[in-house]
Enzyme design. Structure first.
Site, PDB file in Angstrom:
ATOM      1  N   ALA A   8       0.838  -1.206   0.000  1.00 44.85           N
ATOM      2  CA  ALA A   8       0.000   0.000   0.000  1.00 44.85           C
ATOM      3  C   ALA A   8       0.869   1.250   0.000  1.00 44.85           C
ATOM      4  O   ALA A   8       0.578   2.233   0.660  1.00 44.85           O
ATOM      5  CB  ALA A   8      -0.936  -0.011   1.217  1.00 44.85           C
ATOM      6  N   ARG A  10       3.217   3.997  -2.569  1.00 43.94           N
ATOM      7  CA  ARG A  10       2.748   5.074  -3.446  1.00 43.94           C
ATOM      8  C   ARG A  10       2.018   4.546  -4.677  1.00 43.94           C
ATOM      9  O   ARG A  10       0.966   5.056  -5.037  1.00 43.94           O
ATOM     10  CB  ARG A  10       3.931   5.951  -3.813  1.00 43.94           C
ATOM     11  CG  ARG A  10       4.476   6.605  -2.537  1.00 43.94           C
ATOM     12  CD  ARG A  10       5.189   7.846  -2.808  1.00 43.94           C
ATOM     13  NE  ARG A  10       6.484   7.579  -3.388  1.00 43.94           N
ATOM     14  CZ  ARG A  10       7.391   8.539  -3.567  1.00 43.94           C
ATOM     15  NH1 ARG A  10       7.124   9.774  -3.232  1.00 43.94           N
ATOM     16  NH2 ARG A  10       8.562   8.248  -4.074  1.00 43.94           N
ATOM     17  N   ARG A 149       4.775   6.805 -21.760  1.00 39.68           N
ATOM     18  CA  ARG A 149       5.894   7.761 -21.704  1.00 39.68           C
ATOM     19  C   ARG A 149       6.351   8.119 -23.120  1.00 39.68           C
ATOM     20  O   ARG A 149       6.542   9.298 -23.431  1.00 39.68           O
ATOM     21  CB  ARG A 149       7.061   7.153 -20.907  1.00 39.68           C
ATOM     22  CG  ARG A 149       6.775   7.159 -19.416  1.00 39.68           C
ATOM     23  CD  ARG A 149       7.894   6.533 -18.602  1.00 39.68           C
ATOM     24  NE  ARG A 149       7.626   6.730 -17.181  1.00 39.68           N
ATOM     25  CZ  ARG A 149       8.066   5.942 -16.214  1.00 39.68           C
ATOM     26  NH1 ARG A 149       8.817   4.898 -16.500  1.00 39.68           N
ATOM     27  NH2 ARG A 149       7.774   6.194 -14.959  1.00 39.68           N
ATOM     28  N   HIS A 173      11.477  -4.354 -19.023  1.00 36.06           N
ATOM     29  CA  HIS A 173      11.270  -3.051 -18.409  1.00 36.06           C
ATOM     30  C   HIS A 173      12.596  -2.606 -17.809  1.00 36.06           C
ATOM     31  O   HIS A 173      12.840  -2.760 -16.627  1.00 36.06           O
ATOM     32  CB  HIS A 173      10.193  -3.163 -17.332  1.00 36.06           C
ATOM     33  CG  HIS A 173       9.828  -1.853 -16.710  1.00 36.06           C
ATOM     34  ND1 HIS A 173       9.449  -0.764 -17.443  1.00 36.06           N
ATOM     35  CD2 HIS A 173       9.775  -1.467 -15.414  1.00 36.06           C
ATOM     36  CE1 HIS A 173       9.174   0.232 -16.620  1.00 36.06           C
ATOM     37  NE2 HIS A 173       9.369  -0.165 -15.387  1.00 36.06           N
TER      38      HIS A 173
END
Ligand code: NAI
Length: 306
Positions: A8, A10, A149, A173
């Site tokens: 939990a 950001r 992006r 990634h």
């Protein structure tokens, strides 16, 4: 439907807000820190009358409360600090993700899993192994964010609306991700008609460095608004059975000539998870780059399993 978010922090808390306020599902927020997910859940519940939805948001430290979730999103783990690569998080986050995946599947045996924790492709592979899930029910989020992006940088360069730009980023990634400039368009017009090659290369490099650029600016942690938006797009496609064709980190069994590795490829996402993997026609250069990308993921998988 019910979506559990493990971690939990950001990304996790922003994702909880997106899912509830888009009225997609009830949310269970789980974290190891006591009181924190409960406080966040109460805060989100108190916004419901203003945001006009009636979704339940529960905060907990106990996996029992996650029982019967349709989707489990794993965001638990450390984010990067300035100067770190995603791979530097490997061993710490591997332990956290494997434990989270095992606990979550025990209480939600029918769930579809979305991994967000970095290094993304390796964590998705480890979670696939830990859960024993069929490959269509587990995936990683990265390509939707990296594509957003790339689209942002193209839109800024051309001064056009971001929604008019469509682009896709495949591969791992990390520094070896593959923004496909040949497939990027502005309302159907290839960007190669609108921008010269050095400019496109600059935007591709900025995309590859997109996460680090934000880590350097913020100094404390990394991006979370766009990552939460990207994850919620995947959750939405599954919950509403939209069959959207999105770049997703998936376990490959021969597609693109790759086997037993997780990497970003275009997938159709619906209520059963990954409905199909699309094999795009790539240039020889892109196929070679995808192989290099996959080799680096494989190396990290082996290192995490030592
Ligand atoms: P954060 O530090 O704000 O939140 C992480 C949370 O995980 C913390 O609240 C922490 O208490 C919790 N946690 C740690 N161990 C846990 C465990 N065993 N069980 C349950 N919860 C646990 O970090 P943030 O910014 O939310 O990022 C989370 C992860 O997502 C990082 O690994 C980050 O690199 C990754 N990330 C991935 C992106 C992608 O494109 N795939 C984009 C953005 C972030």
């Amino acid at each position: 439907p019910r979506v559990t978010i493990v971690g939990a922090g950001r990304v996790g808390s922003t994702l909880a807000q997106r899912i509830a306020e888009k009225n997609l599902a009830d949310v269970v927020l789980l974290d190891i820190v006591e009181g924190m997910p409960q406080g966040l859940a109460l805060d989100l519940m108190e916004a419901r009358g203003i945001e006009l939805h009636n979704r339940q948001i529960i905060g907990t430290n106990n996996y029992i409360d996650t029982s019967g979730s349709q989707i489990v999103v794993i965001t638990a783990g450390l984010p990067r600090k300035p100067g770190m690569s995603r791979d530097d998080l490997l061993l710490t986050n591997a332990k956290i993700v494997v434990e989270a995946a095992k606990n979550a599947i025990a209480h939600s045996p029918n769930a579809i899993f979305i991994v967000v924790t970095n290094p993304l492709d390796v964590m998705t592979y480890l979670a696939w192994q830990a859960t024993g899930l069929p490959r269509h029910r587990i995936m990683g989020m990265a390509g939707v964010l990296d594509s957003a992006r790339f689209e942002t940088f193209i839109a800024l360069e051309l001064g056009v609306l971001p929604a008019d730009v469509k682009a896709m980023v495949l591969g791992s990634h990390g520094d070896l991700m593959m923004p496909l400039s040949g497939y990027a368009t502005v309302n159907g017009i290839p960007i190669t008609e609108l921008l010269d090659a050095p400019t496109i290369e600059r935007l591709v490099q900025r995309t590859r460095n997109g996460g680090a650029e934000i880590v350097e600016l913020m100094q404390t942690g990394g991006a979370f608004f766009a990552p939460a938006s990207a994850t919620s797009m995947m959750v939405e496609s599954i919950v509403l059975n939209q069959s959207r064709l999105l770049p997703v980190a998936a376990y490959l069994q021969g597609e693109y000539g790759l086997e037993d590795v997780v990497i970003g490829v275009p997938c159709r996402l619906g209520c059963s998870g990954i409905e199909s993997v699309l094999e795009l026609t790539l240039t020889d250069e892109e196929i070679a780059a995808l192989k290099v990308s996959a080799q680096s993921v494989r190396k990290n998988i082996d290192q995490a399993q030592k």
